[in-house]
Motif scaffolding. Sequence first.
Motif, PDB file in Angstrom:
ATOM      1  N   MET A 307       0.819  -1.211   0.000  1.00  0.00           N
ATOM      2  CA  MET A 307       0.000   0.000   0.000  1.00  0.00           C
ATOM      3  C   MET A 307       0.852   1.260   0.000  1.00  0.00           C
ATOM      4  O   MET A 307       0.341   2.365  -0.216  1.00  0.00           O
ATOM      5  CB  MET A 307      -0.894   0.031   1.246  1.00  0.00           C
ATOM      6  N   ASP A 385       7.640  -9.637   1.474  1.00  0.00           N
ATOM      7  CA  ASP A 385       7.848  -9.151   0.106  1.00  0.00           C
ATOM      8  C   ASP A 385       6.503  -8.807  -0.503  1.00  0.00           C
ATOM      9  O   ASP A 385       5.672  -9.692  -0.720  1.00  0.00           O
ATOM     10  CB  ASP A 385       8.552 -10.244  -0.708  1.00  0.00           C
ATOM     11  N   PRO A 386       6.260  -7.529  -0.751  1.00  0.00           N
ATOM     12  CA  PRO A 386       4.952  -7.149  -1.274  1.00  0.00           C
ATOM     13  C   PRO A 386       4.652  -7.772  -2.633  1.00  0.00           C
ATOM     14  O   PRO A 386       3.493  -7.905  -3.011  1.00  0.00           O
ATOM     15  CB  PRO A 386       5.025  -5.626  -1.365  1.00  0.00           C
ATOM     16  N   ALA A 387       5.710  -8.195  -3.352  1.00  0.00           N
ATOM     17  CA  ALA A 387       5.469  -8.785  -4.672  1.00  0.00           C
ATOM     18  C   ALA A 387       4.884 -10.184  -4.559  1.00  0.00           C
ATOM     19  O   ALA A 387       4.333 -10.714  -5.510  1.00  0.00           O
ATOM     20  CB  ALA A 387       6.771  -8.832  -5.469  1.00  0.00           C
ATOM     21  N   ILE A 389       2.436 -11.186  -2.532  1.00  0.00           N
ATOM     22  CA  ILE A 389       1.081 -11.340  -1.986  1.00  0.00           C
ATOM     23  C   ILE A 389       0.001 -11.425  -3.048  1.00  0.00           C
ATOM     24  O   ILE A 389      -1.121 -11.776  -2.749  1.00  0.00           O
ATOM     25  CB  ILE A 389       0.742 -10.201  -1.009  1.00  0.00           C
ATOM     26  N   PHE A 390       0.331 -11.122  -4.292  1.00  0.00           N
ATOM     27  CA  PHE A 390      -0.695 -11.229  -5.336  1.00  0.00           C
ATOM     28  C   PHE A 390      -0.964 -12.693  -5.659  1.00  0.00           C
ATOM     29  O   PHE A 390      -0.045 -13.515  -5.573  1.00  0.00           O
ATOM     30  CB  PHE A 390      -0.255 -10.495  -6.599  1.00  0.00           C
TER      31      PHE A 390
ATOM     32  N   THR B  50      -0.054 -11.885 -13.410  1.00  0.00           N
ATOM     33  CA  THR B  50       0.232 -11.332 -12.074  1.00  0.00           C
ATOM     34  C   THR B  50       1.593 -10.650 -12.048  1.00  0.00           C
ATOM     35  O   THR B  50       1.768  -9.606 -11.420  1.00  0.00           O
ATOM     36  CB  THR B  50       0.153 -12.447 -11.018  1.00  0.00           C
ATOM     37  N   LEU B  53       1.216  -7.323 -13.408  1.00  0.00           N
ATOM     38  CA  LEU B  53       0.532  -6.475 -12.431  1.00  0.00           C
ATOM     39  C   LEU B  53       1.511  -5.973 -11.357  1.00  0.00           C
ATOM     40  O   LEU B  53       1.493  -4.793 -10.992  1.00  0.00           O
ATOM     41  CB  LEU B  53      -0.589  -7.294 -11.775  1.00  0.00           C
ATOM     42  N   THR B  54       2.380  -6.878 -10.870  1.00  0.00           N
ATOM     43  CA  THR B  54       3.312  -6.452  -9.824  1.00  0.00           C
ATOM     44  C   THR B  54       4.353  -5.478 -10.364  1.00  0.00           C
ATOM     45  O   THR B  54       4.838  -4.613  -9.640  1.00  0.00           O
ATOM     46  CB  THR B  54       4.039  -7.654  -9.188  1.00  0.00           C
ATOM     47  N   LEU B  59       5.929  -3.073  -7.435  1.00  0.00           N
ATOM     48  CA  LEU B  59       6.253  -4.013  -6.364  1.00  0.00           C
ATOM     49  C   LEU B  59       7.517  -4.807  -6.682  1.00  0.00           C
ATOM     50  O   LEU B  59       8.056  -5.489  -5.841  1.00  0.00           O
ATOM     51  CB  LEU B  59       5.087  -4.988  -6.161  1.00  0.00           C
ATOM     52  N   ARG B  60       7.951  -4.754  -7.937  1.00  0.00           N
ATOM     53  CA  ARG B  60       9.097  -5.532  -8.394  1.00  0.00           C
ATOM     54  C   ARG B  60      10.021  -4.637  -9.192  1.00  0.00           C
ATOM     55  O   ARG B  60       9.583  -3.667  -9.796  1.00  0.00           O
ATOM     56  CB  ARG B  60       8.601  -6.621  -9.340  1.00  0.00           C
ATOM     57  N   MET B  91      -4.509  -1.211  -4.432  1.00  0.00           N
ATOM     58  CA  MET B  91      -4.372  -2.623  -4.786  1.00  0.00           C
ATOM     59  C   MET B  91      -5.448  -3.440  -4.090  1.00  0.00           C
ATOM     60  O   MET B  91      -5.714  -3.275  -2.906  1.00  0.00           O
ATOM     61  CB  MET B  91      -3.001  -3.140  -4.378  1.00  0.00           C
ATOM     62  N   ILE B  92      -6.062  -4.328  -4.891  1.00  0.00           N
ATOM     63  CA  ILE B  92      -7.065  -5.231  -4.347  1.00  0.00           C
ATOM     64  C   ILE B  92      -6.623  -6.644  -4.684  1.00  0.00           C
ATOM     65  O   ILE B  92      -6.278  -6.941  -5.827  1.00  0.00           O
ATOM     66  CB  ILE B  92      -8.453  -4.927  -4.942  1.00  0.00           C
ATOM     67  N   PHE B  93      -6.604  -7.470  -3.652  1.00  0.00           N
ATOM     68  CA  PHE B  93      -5.996  -8.786  -3.819  1.00  0.00           C
ATOM     69  C   PHE B  93      -7.059  -9.863  -3.903  1.00  0.00           C
ATOM     70  O   PHE B  93      -8.209  -9.666  -3.528  1.00  0.00           O
ATOM     71  CB  PHE B  93      -5.059  -9.058  -2.661  1.00  0.00           C
ATOM     72  N   LEU B 169      -5.151  -1.507  -9.108  1.00  0.00           N
ATOM     73  CA  LEU B 169      -4.790  -2.815  -9.640  1.00  0.00           C
ATOM     74  C   LEU B 169      -5.560  -3.865  -8.862  1.00  0.00           C
ATOM     75  O   LEU B 169      -5.567  -3.853  -7.636  1.00  0.00           O
ATOM     76  CB  LEU B 169      -3.290  -3.067  -9.476  1.00  0.00           C
ATOM     77  N   ASP B 171      -6.303  -8.077  -8.568  1.00  0.00           N
ATOM     78  CA  ASP B 171      -5.928  -9.414  -9.013  1.00  0.00           C
ATOM     79  C   ASP B 171      -7.042 -10.381  -8.646  1.00  0.00           C
ATOM     80  O   ASP B 171      -7.187 -10.748  -7.486  1.00  0.00           O
ATOM     81  CB  ASP B 171      -4.619  -9.819  -8.353  1.00  0.00           C
TER      82      ASP B 171
END
Lengths: 390, 229
Positions: A307, A385-387, A389-390, B50, B53-54, B59-60, B91-93, B169, B171
């Motif tokens: 976030m 790692d926030p990457a 959690i998807f 995904t 998306l990251t 996030l990456r 972000m919505i997971f 975003l 997922d």
Amino acid sequence: MTSGFWQGRRIPLAWLLLSRQPLRLMVALAGICFAGILMFMQLGFRDGLFDASVTVHRLFDADLVLMSPRSMSSISMSGFPRRRLVQAMAHPDVQGTTPVNWNFLLWRNPETLKTRSILALGFEPIDPLFTDPELAAKAKSLTSRGRVLFDKRSRTEFGPIAEWFEEGRIVETELAGKRVRVTGLVSLGPSFGADGNLLTSRETFLELLPSTPPGSIEIGLVRLRPGADPEAVTRSLKESLPSDVQVFTRQDFIDFEKNYWRSSTSIGFIFSLGAAMGFVVGCVIVYQILYSDVSDHLPEYATLLAMGYRLNTLMGVVAREGVFLAVMGYVPAYAAGQGLYALVRSSTKLPVAMDLPRATLVFSLILVMCMGSALMAMRRLVDADPAEIF
Amino acid sequence: MNERLTVQVEGLSHWFGTGAMRRQVLQSISMQIAPGEVVLLTGPSGCGKTTLLTLIGALRKVQQGDVCVFGHQLHGSHRGQRQKLRRHIGMIFQGHNLLRCLTAEQNVQMGADLLPELSYRARRDQARYWLRAVGLDDHLSKLPHDLSGGQKQRVAIARALAARPQLLLADEPTAALDSVTGREVVDLLQRLAREQACAVLMVTHDPRIVDVADRLVQMEDGRLIPTLG
């Protein structure tokens, strides 16, 4: 980042993390509290024993104290010539002196007839001995032979002397094989070396202990003219007196005795080790709790990172959990410490009490324990790692 | 690069693993998302949706190619820069990922707390406003485990929107929901994003929600397949 307290106010995440898991919180607090109590008790015993070693030392009406260099502690006193005290009187700043005999004698409990070693102090009844002004009146009764003043705070093993005396009975018993009568009560307190104390005149003392050479004393109290510098007089007395006597200021005299118990016995080490054990146990418990707390919430921490929260902010959350745990664990430990000290005082008559330096020390140790554990637990945060959690 | 586009991706490639295990998951992808546009990304699982998306979500680390979000180049950006940028991306997971120890209102406020220069009271009002907008005004002080799956996902939407993002975003936001609830959640998401002029990139398998999109992008084996928009 933001100005003002209310502006910077956030959801109290650290507090909610702890309080919404009451069971985990209780376990953590019980652990910290236990560690705190252990540290309080061990450090309390240690300080109490050191303090107890000087209960009598603190009472003397003296600015300087003369002692034989062979005296190592209150339980192994050696004599020195009384003449040294007369020589000390020659110094212009010295106002008065009191020669004191100090030795352990066997006291027979008049009820059970068992004997026990008691600390006997012999002094001239007209000389000031303690700063307590009431003593002078009581000391008058010692001018007759075979009279003693009994310390009513002595351990109960010496017999119900105080009770009998206050009931008006004539209390007589055997001291070092000779009959003595209690003509008064004083309040000194047992020390580490002595379970009980009594005061008597030098005349009676020498009768009870005929092996003591008449010109020999164990302690010489020196009182100075008001305004005199004790350090300066100590230095000049050290130069003028022969080497068969040592000169202490009042504080040095107290420290000398404490230092004996601290360095020449294993008491300090044993109790410090006990406190260290409490510290380590506490560290392990808090670390376990915080580590599993961070692990359990790792996906949530990762979400916060995704976030846009900073890693430092999350570390702050863990650090705050540590602070909360420290404060909440310390309060009951403090209260329990007070209660246990009272119990120890009443059952052992050791002067164990909560004092500010120790209360602060234990709080600091608990805080270090919790913050150290929090720092270790924070390393787990890096795995968030926030990457992922998807 | 066009500054006015919310997202602009040029020749983006990405690899996972090292040495012999190194495997390419994205192969020179190029796409754009305009402000307020709702884009749906579909494709078989494991095709790299995904990962894309990251990468767009900062996030990456970007390995090769250009990714511009709100005009900021992400290739070669530092952790701190990406973290700051993420504050503007909602972000919505798939799982709602709500904080278990916080109430619905507090969870949404964790989103609003990211807004600088707002008082605590204003941020709390924001949280309440968004919970009302997703129809949960009666559940402000409930903990996540007292809420149903659809309600949790709506709280997550409120949390994402409370930070006033310019890009959202999502997922597979409907994966854990039944068809009726899933439909409701997606409709809500689309309506609220439109009102905020917030661009949406949604990864989904769900063929029933395709109609909410302004544009459909299909992906296979790390490549985008041109489709009729």
